[in-house]
Design a protein around this motif. Structure first.
Motif, PDB file in Angstrom:
ATOM      1  N   LEU A  48       0.805  -1.219   0.000  1.00 43.83           N
ATOM      2  CA  LEU A  48       0.000   0.000   0.000  1.00 43.83           C
ATOM      3  C   LEU A  48       0.838   1.269   0.000  1.00 43.83           C
ATOM      4  O   LEU A  48       0.381   2.303  -0.478  1.00 43.83           O
ATOM      5  N   THR A  49       2.035   1.240   0.568  1.00 43.18           N
ATOM      6  CA  THR A  49       2.894   2.427   0.591  1.00 43.18           C
ATOM      7  C   THR A  49       4.258   2.052   0.029  1.00 43.18           C
ATOM      8  O   THR A  49       4.711   0.914   0.171  1.00 43.18           O
ATOM      9  N   TYR A  50       4.924   3.031  -0.587  1.00 44.16           N
ATOM     10  CA  TYR A  50       6.181   2.765  -1.287  1.00 44.16           C
ATOM     11  C   TYR A  50       7.263   3.785  -0.940  1.00 44.16           C
ATOM     12  O   TYR A  50       8.231   3.935  -1.670  1.00 44.16           O
ATOM     13  N   ASP A  51       7.122   4.486   0.150  1.00 38.65           N
ATOM     14  CA  ASP A  51       8.025   5.586   0.442  1.00 38.65           C
ATOM     15  C   ASP A  51       9.333   5.096   1.044  1.00 38.65           C
ATOM     16  O   ASP A  51       9.368   4.126   1.790  1.00 38.65           O
ATOM     17  N   TYR A  52      10.431   5.817   0.703  1.00 38.79           N
ATOM     18  CA  TYR A  52      11.616   5.733   1.537  1.00 38.79           C
ATOM     19  C   TYR A  52      11.291   6.469   2.829  1.00 38.79           C
ATOM     20  O   TYR A  52      10.544   7.433   2.844  1.00 38.79           O
ATOM     21  N   GLY A  53      11.913   6.040   3.902  1.00 43.23           N
ATOM     22  CA  GLY A  53      11.615   6.675   5.168  1.00 43.23           C
ATOM     23  C   GLY A  53      10.780   5.744   6.021  1.00 43.23           C
ATOM     24  O   GLY A  53      10.760   4.527   5.820  1.00 43.23           O
ATOM     25  N   TRP A  54      10.060   6.316   6.955  1.00 45.82           N
ATOM     26  CA  TRP A  54       9.375   5.517   7.975  1.00 45.82           C
ATOM     27  C   TRP A  54       7.868   5.674   7.860  1.00 45.82           C
ATOM     28  O   TRP A  54       7.328   6.761   7.982  1.00 45.82           O
ATOM     29  N   THR A  55       7.177   4.567   7.602  1.00 45.57           N
ATOM     30  CA  THR A  55       5.726   4.515   7.564  1.00 45.57           C
ATOM     31  C   THR A  55       5.297   3.324   8.402  1.00 45.57           C
ATOM     32  O   THR A  55       5.606   2.181   8.053  1.00 45.57           O
ATOM     33  N   SER A  56       4.618   3.577   9.520  1.00 45.25           N
ATOM     34  CA  SER A  56       4.323   2.484  10.447  1.00 45.25           C
ATOM     35  C   SER A  56       3.071   2.806  11.251  1.00 45.25           C
ATOM     36  O   SER A  56       2.325   3.719  10.935  1.00 45.25           O
ATOM     37  N   THR A  85      -7.916   1.591   0.818  1.00 48.51           N
ATOM     38  CA  THR A  85      -7.295   0.310   0.486  1.00 48.51           C
ATOM     39  C   THR A  85      -7.622  -0.125  -0.926  1.00 48.51           C
ATOM     40  O   THR A  85      -6.961  -1.016  -1.473  1.00 48.51           O
ATOM     41  N   GLU A  86      -8.622   0.478  -1.546  1.00 42.61           N
ATOM     42  CA  GLU A  86      -9.006   0.150  -2.916  1.00 42.61           C
ATOM     43  C   GLU A  86      -9.360   1.438  -3.649  1.00 42.61           C
ATOM     44  O   GLU A  86      -9.658   2.464  -3.032  1.00 42.61           O
ATOM     45  N   GLY A  87      -9.380   1.366  -4.984  1.00 45.70           N
ATOM     46  CA  GLY A  87      -9.717   2.550  -5.779  1.00 45.70           C
ATOM     47  C   GLY A  87      -8.623   3.595  -5.703  1.00 45.70           C
ATOM     48  O   GLY A  87      -7.433   3.276  -5.768  1.00 45.70           O
ATOM     49  N   ASP A  88      -9.016   4.857  -5.556  1.00 46.02           N
ATOM     50  CA  ASP A  88      -8.058   5.947  -5.458  1.00 46.02           C
ATOM     51  C   ASP A  88      -7.381   5.886  -4.099  1.00 46.02           C
ATOM     52  O   ASP A  88      -7.959   6.256  -3.085  1.00 46.02           O
TER      53      ASP A  88
END
Length: 472
Positions: A48-56, A85-88
Motif C-alpha cells: 500500500l505504501t512505497y516511500d523511503y523513510g518511515w511509515t508504520s 485500500t481500494e480505488g483511489d
C-alpha cells in the motif's frame, strides 16, 4: 543524475569527493485477506505504501475501506495520514504539526481518528477522518485505542515516581482519565477484548524471562491485572526466543496478533477469558520475517507493516577540508549489503569514477560508475566472490579481493585480471605509487599487521614490507 553530472564537470582540478554509505530504512504497509479461523496458506500481499523513510503504526477502519498510519514522507517529523485500500489510494495528510504524531486508531463508526502527539508536552488527540480541528482530550498518554462501542479510549500513562497506569477517557475528554490498572512498573500497547470487558497490555521487565502481557477487567474501579503467561508458552512451544515480547496488536475472536522481535515476524495465540491465560498452539501468521503490527478489519483485511533496510553510496563534494555542496546519492537499487564490506566504494582522485561491490546479478561483482554520464558497468562477471574494490588515483585500474581472499588488479577499460598475491590479507588502500598496495592481516578483535605489497603486479612471493601493527 543531472546534479551528479554538474558536480563532476564543475572543476575537476579543485574537486575532492568524500564517499560514504548510508542506510535508508523503509517501513512500508501492506494488506492481505485473512480470517482468524481459516488463515490462508499462501496469502497474497498487496503493498500500500512505497516511500523511503518511515511509515508504520497502521490502523484499519472496521469496514476495511481505510487505513491510517504515521509517516515521515513529508519531512523529518511524523504525521498522521489516511488512504483508501481500494480505488483511489492517494494518501491524505491529516496532521502537519512539527512534533511527532504516532499510533492512530479509528473510531468504530469510522468518523474519528485518535492518536498520540508529542506537541505541547504530549497528549492524546482526536481528529475527524476528513481532517479539520485537532482536539487534545487528555494530557500525556500513549498508545490510544477506541473501545468496541466507541464510548471509551484506553491509553497508558506515566505517573509520578516512575510508575505507570492504564487509563480510559471518553472521546469528549475529561480530566486525567479513569484508572483501569495502576501502580505498574511498566505498561504499553493496551487493546480491548472484542466484547469490551477486558484490557490487555504489555509489561516490560529487567529479566527477559519476566516480560509478559497482563489482562485487567474493565470495571468501575481499578482492578488487579493478571499475567497471561505468554513468555512461558513461547518457551514451552520452542518458538524462536524473542529478545523481547512484542505488543498485542489486535484481538480477533479468541486470538491475539503479536510480533516477535528482533526477527519481526507476525504470530497469533489464543487467550482464554475464563482462565485469563494464553494457550497453544502459537501460530505464525505469515511465514516470512519483517512483518509486524498486524491489524484486522471486520471484513477480514489484515493490514501490517514491513521494514526493509536499503544501503546506498553517496558522494559529498569537499574543498579545502570542508563540504562544498550537498551529498548526492549515486546508487539506487537494493543490491548493496549492510556493513562495511557490503557498502564500501572507492573514488578516483578527480571524483569522476566510482568502484563498488554489488550483488545485482545474483553474485558479488565489482562495478564501475561514471559519475559524469551516470553509466554503470560490471568489471567482473565470473562465479567467484569479489569485494573491497579500490581504484588507483587516476581511475585506470581497480584492485579487489577475489577467490580465496587473493588480491587482483584489473584495468577499468578492459583486459584480464592480474593476480597480485594469494591469501595475503585485507586490501586497505592503493597509494599514489602505482606499484604498491596497503594490506592488513589479523582477525577483527586481535592485533592488525600492516604490510605494503611492492609490485610489480603478478608477483606473488617475497614482495611485501612490514610497516607496523596495532591492537584494536
Amino acid at each position: 543524475s543531472q546534479r551528479v553530472a554538474a558536480l563532476a564537470r564543475s572543476s575537476p582540478t579543485r574537486l575532492a569527493a568524500a564517499l560514504g554509505a548510508a542506510s535508508l530504512v523503509a517501513a512500508a504497509l501492506a494488506w492481505v485477506g485473512w480470517r482468524v479461523d481459516r488463515p490462508p496458506a499462501r496469502p497474497r500481499l498487496i503493498q500500500l505504501t512505497y516511500d523511503y523513510g518511515w511509515t508504520s503504526d497502521p490502523a484499519v477502519s472496521r469496514d476495511g475501506r481505510w487505513i491510517a498510519y504515521s509517516s515521515d514522507r513529508a519531512g523529518a517529523d511524523r504525521d498522521i495520514w489516511i488512504q483508501a485500500t481500494e480505488g483511489d489510494s492517494t494518501p491524505k495528510r491529516l496532521t502537519t504539526h512539527p512534533a511527532f504524531d504516532i499510533t492512530p486508531d479509528f473510531s468504530p463508526d469510522g468518523k474519528w481518528i485518535v492518536f498520540r502527539s508529542f506537541r505541547d508536552g504530549g497528549g492524546i488527540y482526536l481528529i475527524p477522518v476528513t481532517g479539520g480541528e485537532q482536539r487534545r482530550i487528555v494530557a500525556g498518554g500513549f498508545f490510544p485505542r477506541f473501545s468496541p462501542d466507541g464510548a471509551w479510549i484506553v491509553y497508558t500513562s506515566l505517573e509520578s515516581g516512575g510508575m505507570a497506569s492504564v487509563r480510559v477517557v471518553p472521546p469528549l475528554g475529561g480530566g486525567s482519565g479513569r484508572v483501569v490498572a495502576g501502580n505498574l512498573h511498566s505498561a504499553s500497547c493496551p487493546i480491548w477484548s472484542p466484547d469490551g470487558r477486558y484490557v490487555l497490555f504489555r509489561i516490560e521487565a529487567r529479566a527477559k524471562a519476566d516480560a509478559d502481557w497482563m489482562i485487567a477487567p474493565f470495571t468501575t474501579t481499578p482492578a488487579s491485572p493478571t499475567k497471561v503467561g505468554l513468555g512461558d508458552l513461547l518457551r514451552k512451544e520452542k518458538v524462536p526466543q524473542p529478545a523481547w515480547i512484542g505488543c498485542p496488536d489486535d484481538w480477533i475472536g479468541e486470538r491475539i496478533l503479536f510480533s516477535i522481535y528482533p526477527i519481526r515476524s507476525l504470530w497469533s495465540v489464543a487467550l482464554s477469558l475464563p482462565e485469563l491465560s494464553v494457550r497453544g498452539p502459537v501460530a505464525e501468521v505469515l511465514g516470512a520475517p519483517g512483518f509486524q503490527q498486524g491489524r484486522v478489519s471486520r471484513t477480514g483485511k489484515l493490514v501490517l507493516s514491513n521494514e526493509n533496510q536499503a544501503n546506498h553510496l553517496w558522494v559529498l563534494p569537499v574543498e579545502n577540508g570542508r563540504a562544498s555542496g550537498d551529498p548526492i546519492q549515486v546508487t539506487r537499487d537494493s543490491s548493496l549489503k549492510e556493513g562495511f564490506h557490503g557498502t564500501r566504494g572507492s573514488l578516483s582522485a578527480d571524483g569522476t569514477k566510482l568502484a563498488f561491490r554489488s550483488e545485482r546479478n545474483g553474485r558479488s561483482d565489482i562495478w564501475l560508475k561514471d559519475l559524469t554520464s551516470g553509466e554503470e558497468r560490471a568489471l567482473t562477471s565470473d562465479a567467484a566472490w569479489e569485494e573491497d574494490p579500490i581504484l588507483n588515483r587516476d581511475g585506470t585500474g581497480v584492485a579487489y579481493v577475489g577467490e580465496r581472499k587473493s588480491i587482483f588488479i584489473r584495468p577499468v577499460e578492459g583486459g584480464p585480471a592480474r593476480l597480485v598475491c594469494k591469501r595475503c590479507g585485507h586490501l586497505k588502500d592503493w597509494p599514489a605509487r602505482r606499484a604498491e598496495l596497503l594490506l592488513s592481516s589479523g582477525n577483527s578483535a586481535g592485533p592488525q599487521r600492516f604490510v605494503c605489497f611492492c609490485g610489480p603486479p603478478g608477483r606473488t612471493t617475497g614482495a611485501s614490507r612490514f610497516l607496523g601493527s596495532h591492537n584494536r
